[in-house]
Motif scaffolding. Structure first.
Motif, PDB file in Angstrom:
ATOM      1  N   GLU A 111       0.806  -1.217   0.000  1.00 17.38           N
ATOM      2  CA  GLU A 111       0.000   0.000   0.000  1.00 17.38           C
ATOM      3  C   GLU A 111       0.847   1.280   0.000  1.00 17.38           C
ATOM      4  O   GLU A 111       0.606   2.204  -0.797  1.00 17.38           O
ATOM      5  CB  GLU A 111      -0.958   0.015   1.196  1.00 17.38           C
ATOM      6  N   CYS A 114      -2.725  -5.004  -7.256  1.00 17.29           N
ATOM      7  CA  CYS A 114      -1.957  -3.763  -7.071  1.00 17.29           C
ATOM      8  C   CYS A 114      -2.227  -2.782  -8.210  1.00 17.29           C
ATOM      9  O   CYS A 114      -2.358  -1.575  -7.979  1.00 17.29           O
ATOM     10  CB  CYS A 114      -0.460  -4.067  -7.002  1.00 17.29           C
ATOM     11  N   SER A 149      -5.554  -1.173  -7.643  1.00 18.54           N
ATOM     12  CA  SER A 149      -5.458  -0.174  -6.571  1.00 18.54           C
ATOM     13  C   SER A 149      -4.729   1.070  -7.055  1.00 18.54           C
ATOM     14  O   SER A 149      -5.120   2.199  -6.733  1.00 18.54           O
ATOM     15  CB  SER A 149      -4.721  -0.766  -5.362  1.00 18.54           C
TER      16      SER A 149
END
Length: 233
Positions: A165, A202, A205
């Motif tokens: 993140e 990923c 995101s």
């Protein structure tokens, strides 16, 4: 032999059902594959960690990538393993800290190089990508920290952490492209192969995250470290 095949080729449901089967037996290679598959999957990670037959080194590896939620559940549901869990987490934390401290001594040269690139207008995505491709941890860390205007520790922790993140946020704030971000996600301290499914998550995101949101989060990092304890970039 059967469980090794199921772990290697089975879908998520098959693998989870096999792990939940108390009578199932796994080879060390099978457990190793399970630990890799559990990255990003809290349900599977918890089930693997609950098995009393998991080899200790692999249990430690599991905890190094498991979320705090998984660790907390294992502590709550299996109090007899409390000491083992605490020890494993402490070992992982100390290892990461020692690695970071070892690298810190090499930041002087890296900062000088990166600053010269910045002064000459050559610091940008291409420079970061080249540093990463050449496995230059300190240069990559300093370059990304300077481009995001955050302390070195912020990027350093993002490089060390198994969770992606923070790296996605930093990359977005630095206006890096997805190909460069993908290289950073697999780089250096992670020392692991990221599955194609995890990469796809990923990417999703990264695409959902907009620049302004990333900047707001970066500003939070700056405020949190405004006490002066962080090493300046």
């Amino acid at each position: 032999m059967v469980t090794d095949v199921l772990v290697e080729r089975g879908n998520k449901y098959v693998v989870l059902s096999t792990v939940k089967n108390a009578g199932a037996r796994f080879s060390e290679a099978g457990f190793s594959r399970l630990v890799k598959r559990s990255d990003g999957d809290d349900v599977l990670a918890e089930c693997i960690g609950a098995r009393p037959d998991i080899p200790h080194p692999l249990f430690l590896a599991l905890l190094s990538t498991a979320s705090e939620l998984v660790r907390s559940k294992l502590l709550a549901e299996y109090p007899n393993r409390r000491q083992e869990i605490h020890h494993a987490v402490a070992t992982v934390t100390d290892s990461l800290r020692n690695d970071a401290n070892t690298r810190s001594t090499n930041y002087i040269a890296a900062r000088a190089l990166v600053q010269s690139l910045n002064d000459s207008g050559q610091l940008g995505e291409n420079a970061i990508r080249q540093f990463a491709e050449e496995n230059k941890f300190e240069e990559t860390t300093v370059a990304l920290a300077l481009m995001c205007n955050v302390a070195i520790e912020v990027v350093e922790q993002a490089m060390i952490q198994s969770k992606p993140e923070t790296m996605l946020i930093l990359a977005k704030a630095a206006k890096l492209s997805w190909p460069t971000t993908k290289i950073l996600l697999s780089f250096c301290a992670r020392q692991r192969t990221i599955s194609s499914n995890a990469i796809d998550q990923c990417l999703a995101s990264f695409e959902r995250l907009n620049f302004s949101t990333a900047q707001q989060i970066i500003e939070f990092y700056r405020m949190r470290r405004a006490s002066g304890s962080a090493r300046p970039v």
